[in-house]
Design an enzyme around this catalytic site. Sequence first.
Site, PDB file in Angstrom:
ATOM      1  N   GLY A  88       6.152   5.442   8.804  1.00 18.09           N
ATOM      2  CA  GLY A  88       5.209   6.710   8.561  1.00 18.09           C
ATOM      3  C   GLY A  88       5.347   7.487  10.004  1.00 18.09           C
ATOM      4  N   SER A  89       4.247   8.097  10.466  1.00 18.18           N
ATOM      5  CA  SER A  89       4.356   8.796  11.534  1.00 18.18           C
ATOM      6  C   SER A  89       4.191   7.805  12.829  1.00 18.18           C
ATOM      7  CB  SER A  89       3.125   9.850  11.799  1.00 18.18           C
ATOM      8  OG  SER A  89       1.693   9.234  11.609  1.00 18.18           O
ATOM      9  N   GLY A 104       1.717   5.007  13.653  1.00 19.61           N
ATOM     10  CA  GLY A 104       2.487   3.752  14.000  1.00 19.61           C
ATOM     11  C   GLY A 104       1.408   2.937  15.545  1.00 19.61           C
ATOM     12  N   GLU A 156       8.789   1.931  11.479  1.00 21.97           N
ATOM     13  CA  GLU A 156       9.997   2.929  11.218  1.00 21.97           C
ATOM     14  C   GLU A 156       9.190   4.046  11.318  1.00 21.97           C
ATOM     15  OE1 GLU A 156      12.064   5.514  10.088  1.00 21.97           O
ATOM     16  OE2 GLU A 156      12.655   4.450   7.938  1.00 21.97           O
ATOM     17  N   GLU A 209       8.013  16.617  15.510  1.00 30.26           N
ATOM     18  CA  GLU A 209       8.781  16.435  14.151  1.00 30.26           C
ATOM     19  C   GLU A 209       8.070  17.195  12.914  1.00 30.26           C
ATOM     20  OE1 GLU A 209       8.095  12.545  11.870  1.00 30.26           O
ATOM     21  OE2 GLU A 209       9.958  12.623  11.480  1.00 30.26           O
ATOM     22  N   CYS A 240      13.008  10.834   7.555  1.00 31.65           N
ATOM     23  CA  CYS A 240      12.898  10.537   9.056  1.00 31.65           C
ATOM     24  C   CYS A 240      13.962  10.828   9.610  1.00 31.65           C
ATOM     25  CB  CYS A 240      12.502   8.911   9.116  1.00 31.65           C
ATOM     26  SG  CYS A 240      13.382   7.958   7.920  1.00 31.65           S
ATOM     27  N   LYS A 261       0.877  -1.208  -0.034  1.00 27.57           N
ATOM     28  CA  LYS A 261       0.137   0.017   0.115  1.00 27.57           C
ATOM     29  C   LYS A 261       0.795   1.191  -0.047  1.00 27.57           C
ATOM     30  CE  LYS A 261      -1.760   2.895   2.625  1.00 27.57           C
ATOM     31  NZ  LYS A 261      -2.004   4.182   1.709  1.00 27.57           N
TER      32      LYS A 261
HETATM   33  P1  NAI Z   1       1.312   8.772   7.943  1.00 25.53           P
HETATM   34  O1  NAI Z   1       1.825   7.990   8.886  1.00 25.53           O
HETATM   35  O2  NAI Z   1      -0.244   9.243   8.042  1.00 25.53           O
HETATM   36  O3  NAI Z   1       1.307   8.097   6.559  1.00 25.53           O
HETATM   37  C1  NAI Z   1       2.129   7.064   6.287  1.00 25.53           C
HETATM   38  C2  NAI Z   1       1.449   5.926   5.545  1.00 25.53           C
HETATM   39  O4  NAI Z   1       0.549   5.355   6.533  1.00 25.53           O
HETATM   40  C3  NAI Z   1       0.726   6.214   4.212  1.00 25.53           C
HETATM   41  O5  NAI Z   1       0.676   5.104   3.363  1.00 25.53           O
HETATM   42  C4  NAI Z   1      -0.699   6.367   4.811  1.00 25.53           C
HETATM   43  O6  NAI Z   1      -1.667   5.954   4.079  1.00 25.53           O
HETATM   44  C5  NAI Z   1      -0.866   5.271   6.052  1.00 25.53           C
HETATM   45  N1  NAI Z   1      -1.807   5.468   6.894  1.00 25.53           N
HETATM   46  C6  NAI Z   1      -2.275   6.476   7.499  1.00 25.53           C
HETATM   47  N2  NAI Z   1      -3.194   6.286   8.288  1.00 25.53           N
HETATM   48  C7  NAI Z   1      -3.365   4.663   8.361  1.00 25.53           C
HETATM   49  C8  NAI Z   1      -4.146   4.070   9.229  1.00 25.53           C
HETATM   50  N3  NAI Z   1      -4.993   4.328  10.215  1.00 25.53           N
HETATM   51  N4  NAI Z   1      -3.896   2.741   9.262  1.00 25.53           N
HETATM   52  C9  NAI Z   1      -2.944   2.170   8.329  1.00 25.53           C
HETATM   53  N5  NAI Z   1      -2.153   3.079   7.288  1.00 25.53           N
HETATM   54  C10 NAI Z   1      -2.488   4.361   7.663  1.00 25.53           C
HETATM   55  O7  NAI Z   1       1.963  10.350   7.649  1.00 25.53           O
HETATM   56  P2  NAI Z   1       1.544  11.520   7.041  1.00 25.53           P
HETATM   57  O8  NAI Z   1       0.135  11.807   7.556  1.00 25.53           O
HETATM   58  O9  NAI Z   1       1.272  11.228   5.641  1.00 25.53           O
HETATM   59  O10 NAI Z   1       2.540  12.448   7.610  1.00 25.53           O
HETATM   60  C11 NAI Z   1       2.395  13.007   8.989  1.00 25.53           C
HETATM   61  C12 NAI Z   1       3.850  13.184   9.620  1.00 25.53           C
HETATM   62  O11 NAI Z   1       4.080  11.881   9.696  1.00 25.53           O
HETATM   63  C13 NAI Z   1       4.731  14.033   8.793  1.00 25.53           C
HETATM   64  O12 NAI Z   1       4.551  15.193   8.948  1.00 25.53           O
HETATM   65  C14 NAI Z   1       5.982  13.284   9.455  1.00 25.53           C
HETATM   66  O13 NAI Z   1       6.342  14.094  10.845  1.00 25.53           O
HETATM   67  C15 NAI Z   1       5.521  11.969   9.761  1.00 25.53           C
HETATM   68  N6  NAI Z   1       5.919  10.777   8.618  1.00 25.53           N
HETATM   69  C16 NAI Z   1       7.324  10.282   8.745  1.00 25.53           C
HETATM   70  C17 NAI Z   1       7.668   9.514   7.806  1.00 25.53           C
HETATM   71  C18 NAI Z   1       8.983   8.668   8.050  1.00 25.53           C
HETATM   72  O14 NAI Z   1       9.925   8.534   7.068  1.00 25.53           O
HETATM   73  N7  NAI Z   1       9.148   8.182   9.077  1.00 25.53           N
HETATM   74  C19 NAI Z   1       7.209   9.492   6.604  1.00 25.53           C
HETATM   75  C20 NAI Z   1       6.005  10.143   6.312  1.00 25.53           C
HETATM   76  C21 NAI Z   1       5.394  10.867   7.358  1.00 25.53           C
END
Ligand code: NAI
Length: 502
Positions: free
Chosen positions: A249-250, A254, A271, A405, A305, A196
Amino acid sequence: MTTHAIPYESQLTPETLAFLRRLPGRLLIGGQWIASVAGRTFTTYEPSTGQPLAEVYQAEAEDVDRAVAAARAALEGPWRRITPLERERLLHRLADLIEQRAQELAEIETLDNGKPLSASKAIDVPSTVDMFRYFAGWPTKIEGAVKPVSIPNRLNYTLREPVGVVGAIIPWNFPLSLISWKLGPALAAGNTVVLKPAEQTPLSAIRFCELVCEAGFPDGVVNLAQGPGEITGAALVAHPGVDKIAFTGSTEVGRLIMKAAAGNLKRLSLELGGKSPHIIFADANVSQAARAAAGAIFGNAGQSCNAGSRLLVQRPAYEQALEIITRRAEAIRVGPGMDARSEMGPLTSAEHYQRVTGYIRSGVEQGAAVRVGAARPAGVPEGGYFVSPTVFDQVRDDMAIVREEIFGPVLAAMPFDTPEEAARLANATPYGLAAGVWTRDVATAHRMAGLLQAGTVWVNCYSQFDPASPFGGYKQSGFGREMGHEALEHYLETKSVWVATS
Ligand code: NAI
Ligand code: MG
């Protein structure tokens, strides 16, 4: 079906144009490219203009269900029968195809994510190739052991088996290369996958999955379910047929995933975010360290990240380091990813632009001093998600820009006096992903490496990644490791077999 005008059309290779004209993006389930059951689509945007780029079918619960069933069927069917050497060959073939399609994949990545084309070509695509090549070497080297048990006439040995069906949830900051971080070890270990991608950047995943099919992987080994986190991601995480979730992701999501995965006790590797400290001692090569510190926060527009988002400089070197970083921030050419002069692209989404500019405003309102930035860059297209490289100092521990962050090109700088104080400040965060240390004193370097609560410590360098070296978080930056044989462990079960020998 809506089709959108193709941005930067005259600069794109015929292959990229052909790909964009094949859209709307379909789901890949059991080797078939299909529309979603409900037929709903979502839109992905081109970040330098904010204009719609493409439509992609949205996988919902019923589609995810089919993707999981296809992954299960492949796991118990053709994929199980494939030998380790064949698995290795398939992974190498996939790496070859990605390498051959480098230009096209880089263009797709830049259009969807916004990063400079030079970066997509120099970093994202080659690191993806390297990761698959590294993991291609593993299938023939995953070994069990014979255990020296003390019960007479018993043979005991271990088998390493795949965990099963893996749900791989990928963010939008390195959309293609983070696929390889999950799928490299997952496939090397013999798992099947439902992938996904992030809803902001689904396109390179689609092209990638076309290459998976071309490489000759059996149907259903890799399935693609695009869509929003709350719909597609949540359905995957809750699905009882998924054995493991690999997530980047966030930290907030997580945490949600940990709760949602409890139903069938899914294996998890997470991660998550970071607020990584970059520490410069006064005895360091300060100009080299300061240039690296600028790269650590402004690279990928801060959307990493491991971004070095907190700068700690020993007091005698503080002004010199800040001056160098400020000059570098002023010099960075911000512009569209498809413009060859751009060193820094826009942020990836409108939502994220709001988040990052909100943090910059909060820094100003809470009284931090702006050394540079905090304004929209000049001469960038209207509607694009551009922010200037920004440096704050005179910050306090309680400010959001120091604690949270930001995931943008925003640095919070502060002075320190002693190594103990540096370690205390560096560790004063719920995160623990990475840290940088600059010093010419070998004792200080090793001492700091021991004191810092982080999954990676870089000494006199920053942001070094290699498929052989494990990467992952301490504390709320998650758990599990990406890369190295450490990553492989998260995709394997251990079975202990006892045999009576008389
Ligand atoms: P997010 O954590 O919402 O998205 C990352 C992935 O998780 C995407 O594929 C998203 O569709 C999926 N996702 C979102 N909600 C989910 C759920 N309830 N169940 C399963 N999958 C889900 O991150 P977002 O909203 O795009 O960004 C928010 C903040 O997260 C950023 O500002 C940053 O601080 C952090 N982030 C950190 C990353 C890293 O590399 N560690 C990468 C992206 C975001
Ligand atoms: Mg989110």
